[in-house]
Scaffold this active site. Structure first.
Site, PDB file in Angstrom:
ATOM      1  N   GLY A  20       5.686 -81.299 -37.739  1.00 25.53           N
ATOM      2  CA  GLY A  20       7.128 -81.370 -37.552  1.00 25.53           C
ATOM      3  C   GLY A  20       7.596 -80.092 -36.885  1.00 25.53           C
ATOM      4  O   GLY A  20       7.216 -78.997 -37.303  1.00 25.53           O
ATOM      5  N   MET A  76       0.567 -79.967 -43.040  1.00 22.91           N
ATOM      6  CA  MET A  76       0.070 -80.024 -44.404  1.00 22.91           C
ATOM      7  C   MET A  76      -1.364 -79.505 -44.596  1.00 22.91           C
ATOM      8  O   MET A  76      -1.932 -79.684 -45.671  1.00 22.91           O
ATOM      9  CB  MET A  76       0.175 -81.476 -44.925  1.00 22.91           C
ATOM     10  CG  MET A  76       1.599 -82.010 -44.895  1.00 22.91           C
ATOM     11  SD  MET A  76       1.744 -83.748 -45.358  1.00 22.91           S
ATOM     12  CE  MET A  76       1.321 -83.692 -47.088  1.00 22.91           C
ATOM     13  N   GLU A  77      -1.954 -78.881 -43.591  1.00 25.10           N
ATOM     14  CA  GLU A  77      -3.356 -78.471 -43.727  1.00 25.10           C
ATOM     15  C   GLU A  77      -3.687 -77.065 -43.208  1.00 25.10           C
ATOM     16  O   GLU A  77      -4.574 -76.389 -43.750  1.00 25.10           O
ATOM     17  CB  GLU A  77      -4.289 -79.453 -42.976  1.00 25.10           C
ATOM     18  CG  GLU A  77      -4.291 -80.875 -43.484  1.00 25.10           C
ATOM     19  CD  GLU A  77      -3.165 -81.722 -42.891  1.00 25.10           C
ATOM     20  OE1 GLU A  77      -2.595 -81.304 -41.861  1.00 25.10           O
ATOM     21  OE2 GLU A  77      -2.834 -82.770 -43.458  1.00 25.10           O
ATOM     22  N   ASP A  91       7.573 -84.965 -34.774  1.00 23.03           N
ATOM     23  CA  ASP A  91       8.899 -85.214 -35.359  1.00 23.03           C
ATOM     24  C   ASP A  91       9.575 -83.866 -35.527  1.00 23.03           C
ATOM     25  O   ASP A  91       8.967 -82.835 -35.273  1.00 23.03           O
ATOM     26  CB  ASP A  91       8.727 -85.927 -36.718  1.00 23.03           C
ATOM     27  CG  ASP A  91       7.898 -85.100 -37.694  1.00 23.03           C
ATOM     28  OD1 ASP A  91       8.481 -84.314 -38.434  1.00 23.03           O
ATOM     29  OD2 ASP A  91       6.644 -85.221 -37.693  1.00 23.03           O
ATOM     30  N   GLU A  95      -6.337 -89.445 -34.721  1.00 23.28           N
ATOM     31  CA  GLU A  95      -6.291 -88.195 -33.967  1.00 23.28           C
ATOM     32  C   GLU A  95      -7.650 -87.863 -33.356  1.00 23.28           C
ATOM     33  O   GLU A  95      -7.735 -87.152 -32.365  1.00 23.28           O
ATOM     34  CB  GLU A  95      -5.851 -87.048 -34.884  1.00 23.28           C
ATOM     35  CG  GLU A  95      -4.402 -87.172 -35.306  1.00 23.28           C
ATOM     36  CD  GLU A  95      -3.998 -86.174 -36.373  1.00 23.28           C
ATOM     37  OE1 GLU A  95      -2.801 -85.885 -36.469  1.00 23.28           O
ATOM     38  OE2 GLU A  95      -4.862 -85.694 -37.127  1.00 23.28           O
TER      39      GLU A  95
END
Ligand code: SAH
Length: 256
Positions: free
Chosen positions: A79, A198-199, A222, A13
């Site tokens: 997501g 997740m962060e 996704d 990234e």
């Protein structure tokens, strides 16, 4: 605006941005490589946080205590949860929440104990600048004037609609969400959630503690369901990291 940190969870990234920092100095701390340099005339620190809330919190704390950054921008993938939040779209967070925080019945579900709240806001001005930069990147792709990415390349990565920027709630937790049932449960708990990652919420909490502005942008990789992206790393390399590169440069360029 002082020193800006740009943080991603995953190596690929940041790759494009790192290439734009040829004379950056690498400082190792807490198992991470912090790249200190100048981008578009701005003092920046680039770092890979690693994955998950604790990794993000450690990274943010080191950036704030050791590198004395004045603001943090997190960029990565997520997501999509909200209706109409499609693969290839970008979500810029207004607020973030830890969807796996649960100290009930002592505290309300999702409330961060002793903070009296479950949601942590991002900085309005920084987020607006990021949102404008992201929108500019997507319109330059549509107009065929983006050097990073074309609509043909996007279509080759499964993004055939005209991608858009969304603004709102992002939820974070230490879980890769990859089933329709889980995605639905998150949506019924948080009807306004646009994306899951997740962060971000951990970063927002640390920035809140330090009183330092933060902003979060996420490319939707996704739909957090059973069809979770076949080639995650390729999507990051071909789409997300290019969005990141172009958007960060556009944002910094506009802040001259
Ligand atoms: N395949 C990757 C691991 C990805 S973990 C690797 O090999 O390195 C997922 C990362 O993408 C996290 O940083 C998280 O923030 C984000 N993410 C993307 N889609 C997600 C989803 N559906 N659920 C949770 N996190 C997601």
């Amino acid at each position: 605006m002082g020193r800006l940190a740009i943080v991603s969870a995953i190596d690929q990234e940041l790759r494009g941005l790192l290439a734009s920092l040829p004379n950056a100095q690498c400082v190792r701390r807490a198992g991470r490589e912090f790249w200190v340099g100048t981008l578009c005339g701005h003092d920046v620190v680039l770092v890979r946080s690693l994955i998950g809330k604790v990794a993000a919190a450690t990274t943010a704390a080191v950036l704030l205590e050791h590198f004395q950054v004045d603001a943090i921008v997190f960029t990565g993938v997520a997501g999509g949860l909200g209706a109409g939040v499609r693969i290839g779209d970008i979500v810029v967070a207004d607020t973030l929440l830890q969807h796996d925080m649960d100290a009930s019945p002592i505290f309300a579900r999702f409330e961060v104990p002793l903070y009296g709240r479950s949601r942590f806001g991002t900085d309005a001005l920084l987020s607006r600048r990021l949102e404008i930069a992201c929108a500019r990147v997507l319109s330059s792709i549509a107009a065929g004037t983006c050097s990073e990415l074309s609509t043909v390349q996007l279509a080759g990565c499964g993004v055939a609609h005209g991608p858009r920027v969304h603004r709102g709630l992002i939820v974070s937790g230490d879980r890769f969400v990859s089933s329709a049932a889980e995605a639905q449960a998150l949506q019924s708990d948080h009807a306004d959630a646009l994306a899951v990652e997740m962060e971000g919420a951990a970063l927002a909490q640390v920035c809140h503690d330090f009183g330092v502005p933060c902003a979060v942008m996420r490319t939707v990789s996704d739909r957090a369901d059973d069809t979770a992206h076949v080639d995650f790393n390729r999507f990051i390399e071909d789409v997300a990291s290019r969005y990141t590169h172009a958007a960060v440069l556009a944002m910094l360029g506009a802040m001259a």
